[in-house]
Design a protein around this motif. Structure first.
Motif, PDB file in Angstrom:
ATOM      1  N   GLU A  54       0.832  -1.209   0.000  1.00 16.60           N
ATOM      2  CA  GLU A  54       0.000   0.000   0.000  1.00 16.60           C
ATOM      3  C   GLU A  54       0.868   1.260   0.000  1.00 16.60           C
ATOM      4  OE1 GLU A  54      -3.463   1.608  -0.651  1.00 16.60           O
ATOM      5  OE2 GLU A  54      -3.374  -0.521  -0.222  1.00 16.60           O
ATOM      6  N   GLN A  55       1.993   1.249   0.726  1.00 11.75           N
ATOM      7  CA  GLN A  55       2.859   2.424   0.843  1.00 11.75           C
ATOM      8  C   GLN A  55       4.106   2.325  -0.045  1.00 11.75           C
ATOM      9  OE1 GLN A  55       2.509   0.009   3.016  1.00 11.75           O
ATOM     10  NE2 GLN A  55       4.420  -0.493   4.016  1.00 11.75           N
ATOM     11  N   ALA A  56       4.087   1.461  -1.057  1.00 10.50           N
ATOM     12  CA  ALA A  56       5.236   1.282  -1.949  1.00 10.50           C
ATOM     13  C   ALA A  56       5.527   2.535  -2.757  1.00 10.50           C
ATOM     14  CB  ALA A  56       4.965   0.114  -2.903  1.00 10.50           C
ATOM     15  N   ASP A  57       6.724   2.570  -3.327  1.00 12.03           N
ATOM     16  CA  ASP A  57       7.031   3.629  -4.280  1.00 12.03           C
ATOM     17  C   ASP A  57       7.560   3.001  -5.565  1.00 12.03           C
ATOM     18  OD1 ASP A  57      10.071   3.626  -4.228  1.00 12.03           O
ATOM     19  OD2 ASP A  57       9.688   4.134  -2.142  1.00 12.03           O
ATOM     20  N   PHE A  58       7.389   3.744  -6.659  1.00  8.71           N
ATOM     21  CA  PHE A  58       7.798   3.278  -7.978  1.00  8.71           C
ATOM     22  C   PHE A  58       8.371   4.453  -8.750  1.00  8.71           C
ATOM     23  CE2 PHE A  58       6.685   2.589 -12.508  1.00  8.71           C
ATOM     24  CZ  PHE A  58       7.406   1.426 -12.743  1.00  8.71           C
ATOM     25  N   VAL A  59       9.583   4.295  -9.270  1.00 10.52           N
ATOM     26  CA  VAL A  59      10.193   5.303 -10.134  1.00 10.52           C
ATOM     27  C   VAL A  59      10.116   4.758 -11.550  1.00 10.52           C
ATOM     28  CG1 VAL A  59      12.277   6.607 -10.693  1.00 10.52           C
ATOM     29  CG2 VAL A  59      11.732   6.092  -8.293  1.00 10.52           C
ATOM     30  N   ASN A  60       9.416   5.495 -12.418  1.00  8.76           N
ATOM     31  CA  ASN A  60       9.229   4.987 -13.774  1.00  8.76           C
ATOM     32  C   ASN A  60      10.436   5.298 -14.654  1.00  8.76           C
ATOM     33  OD1 ASN A  60       8.929   7.629 -14.704  1.00  8.76           O
ATOM     34  ND2 ASN A  60       6.790   7.404 -15.264  1.00  8.76           N
ATOM     35  N   GLY A  68       2.780   5.118  -3.245  1.00  9.16           N
ATOM     36  CA  GLY A  68       1.579   4.405  -2.866  1.00  9.16           C
ATOM     37  C   GLY A  68       0.980   3.629  -4.031  1.00  9.16           C
ATOM     38  N   ARG A  69       0.378   2.501  -3.699  1.00  9.41           N
ATOM     39  CA  ARG A  69      -0.209   1.631  -4.717  1.00  9.41           C
ATOM     40  C   ARG A  69      -1.261   2.353  -5.553  1.00  9.41           C
ATOM     41  NH1 ARG A  69      -3.462  -2.735  -2.366  1.00  9.41           N
ATOM     42  NH2 ARG A  69      -1.535  -3.423  -1.420  1.00  9.41           N
ATOM     43  N   ALA A  70      -2.052   3.221  -4.936  1.00 11.04           N
ATOM     44  CA  ALA A  70      -3.112   3.923  -5.677  1.00 11.04           C
ATOM     45  C   ALA A  70      -2.520   4.781  -6.802  1.00 11.04           C
ATOM     46  CB  ALA A  70      -3.953   4.773  -4.739  1.00 11.04           C
ATOM     47  N   GLN A  71      -1.441   5.515  -6.530  1.00  8.43           N
ATOM     48  CA  GLN A  71      -0.800   6.333  -7.568  1.00  8.43           C
ATOM     49  C   GLN A  71      -0.197   5.454  -8.661  1.00  8.43           C
ATOM     50  OE1 GLN A  71       2.208   9.121  -6.381  1.00  8.43           O
ATOM     51  NE2 GLN A  71       0.735  10.521  -5.423  1.00  8.43           N
ATOM     52  N   ILE A  72       0.424   4.361  -8.247  1.00  6.19           N
ATOM     53  CA  ILE A  72       1.041   3.439  -9.205  1.00  6.19           C
ATOM     54  C   ILE A  72      -0.033   2.870 -10.131  1.00  6.19           C
ATOM     55  CG2 ILE A  72       2.280   1.236  -9.432  1.00  6.19           C
ATOM     56  CD1 ILE A  72       3.588   1.979  -6.640  1.00  6.19           C
ATOM     57  N   THR A 133      14.220  -2.466 -20.830  1.00  5.16           N
ATOM     58  CA  THR A 133      14.459  -1.761 -19.570  1.00  5.16           C
ATOM     59  C   THR A 133      14.911  -2.745 -18.496  1.00  5.16           C
ATOM     60  OG1 THR A 133      12.236  -1.999 -18.618  1.00  5.16           O
ATOM     61  CG2 THR A 133      12.586  -0.151 -20.129  1.00  5.16           C
ATOM     62  N   ARG A 134      15.591  -2.211 -17.500  1.00  2.69           N
ATOM     63  CA  ARG A 134      15.907  -2.971 -16.286  1.00  2.69           C
ATOM     64  C   ARG A 134      14.962  -2.471 -15.207  1.00  2.69           C
ATOM     65  NH1 ARG A 134      20.309  -5.529 -17.628  1.00  2.69           N
ATOM     66  NH2 ARG A 134      21.974  -4.376 -18.606  1.00  2.69           N
ATOM     67  N   LEU A 135      14.192  -3.391 -14.678  1.00  2.00           N
ATOM     68  CA  LEU A 135      13.289  -3.042 -13.587  1.00  2.00           C
ATOM     69  C   LEU A 135      13.780  -3.797 -12.364  1.00  2.00           C
ATOM     70  CD1 LEU A 135      10.822  -1.594 -12.518  1.00  2.00           C
ATOM     71  CD2 LEU A 135       9.388  -3.288 -13.616  1.00  2.00           C
ATOM     72  N   LYS A 136      14.194  -3.035 -11.355  1.00  2.77           N
ATOM     73  CA  LYS A 136      14.663  -3.625 -10.094  1.00  2.77           C
ATOM     74  C   LYS A 136      13.585  -3.461  -9.047  1.00  2.77           C
ATOM     75  CE  LYS A 136      19.628  -3.559 -10.414  1.00  2.77           C
ATOM     76  NZ  LYS A 136      20.858  -3.344  -9.685  1.00  2.77           N
ATOM     77  N   TYR A 137      13.345  -4.552  -8.344  1.00  2.47           N
ATOM     78  CA  TYR A 137      12.330  -4.597  -7.300  1.00  2.47           C
ATOM     79  C   TYR A 137      12.981  -4.879  -5.953  1.00  2.47           C
ATOM     80  CZ  TYR A 137       9.009  -5.766 -11.125  1.00  2.47           C
ATOM     81  OH  TYR A 137       8.240  -5.795 -12.259  1.00  2.47           O
ATOM     82  N   VAL A 138      12.546  -4.187  -4.931  1.00  2.00           N
ATOM     83  CA  VAL A 138      12.849  -4.570  -3.554  1.00  2.00           C
ATOM     84  C   VAL A 138      11.577  -5.229  -3.032  1.00  2.00           C
ATOM     85  CG1 VAL A 138      13.450  -3.793  -1.239  1.00  2.00           C
ATOM     86  CG2 VAL A 138      14.476  -2.672  -3.238  1.00  2.00           C
ATOM     87  N   SER A 150       9.417  -1.463  -3.268  1.00  2.00           N
ATOM     88  CA  SER A 150       9.933  -0.371  -4.083  1.00  2.00           C
ATOM     89  C   SER A 150      10.383  -0.941  -5.420  1.00  2.00           C
ATOM     90  CB  SER A 150      11.120   0.291  -3.362  1.00  2.00           C
ATOM     91  OG  SER A 150      11.600   1.393  -4.088  1.00  2.00           O
ATOM     92  N   ALA A 151      10.292  -0.130  -6.471  1.00  2.00           N
ATOM     93  CA  ALA A 151      10.746  -0.561  -7.789  1.00  2.00           C
ATOM     94  C   ALA A 151      11.241   0.642  -8.572  1.00  2.00           C
ATOM     95  CB  ALA A 151       9.616  -1.257  -8.547  1.00  2.00           C
TER      96      ALA A 151
END
Length: 160
Positions: A54-60, A68-72, A133-138, A150-151
């Motif tokens: 729910e509180q994750a972050d994502f850099v595109n 947050g998941r809602a923004q993602i 692309t390289r997508l890295k996930y924590v 995080s990704a």
């Protein structure tokens, strides 16, 4: 002699269990990534975003931060309704690195095809129009299974 074998067996048992749970963890992480790729190919922003905390972050790929998941989910819904409405992605897991019993780093390579256009400033990685692309996930292990904390997505370009 029997006592020594028993003691050796008791000492090695946790390692065998640890290796087994590590393998199960990696299999679960690979499954999560595969399901996320399937959701992309259905253009299902909700399913694609569901593994994020729910509180994750994502850099595109262009450096925009979504908190947050809602923004993602909203951002991906917009993409799936727009420039990526017909896109297809193939995902390869390059490596899975355990960061402890409840966290891991997963590095993937995404190959995006069949898009309408790319965001400003981006160009295809390959002559056939594929964007790599390289997508890295924590990842973090929760009571509900592995989740994305995080990704970050980064375009792969050839060296000049």
């Amino acid at each position: 002699m029997h006592r020594r074998l028993l003691v050796s067996g008791l000492l090695l048992a946790p390692l065998a269990c640890s290796h087994s749970s590590e393998a199960n963890g990696e299999a679960a992480l690979r499954s999560l990534i595969a399901k996320q790729a399937e959701a992309w190919n259905r253009h299902d922003a909700h399913a694609w975003s569901e593994p994020f905390l729910e509180q994750a972050d994502f850099v595109n790929i262009v450096g925009m931060l979504f908190e947050g998941r809602a923004q993602i989910e909203k951002r991906h819904a917009d993409l799936f309704a727009g420039i990526f409405s017909k896109s297809r992605v193939a995902v390869t897991v390059r490596k899975v690195v355990s960061l402890g019993a409840t966290s891991a780093l997963v590095e993937t390579v995404h190959e995006l095809r069949d898009y309408t256009r790319l965001p400003p400033g981006l160009q295809p990685s390959d002559a056939d129009g594929t964007l790599r692309t390289r997508l890295k996930y924590v990842m973090t292990l929760t009571p509900d299974g592995w989740r994305i904390a995080s990704a970050q997505n980064t375009a792969i370009f050839k060296l000049p």
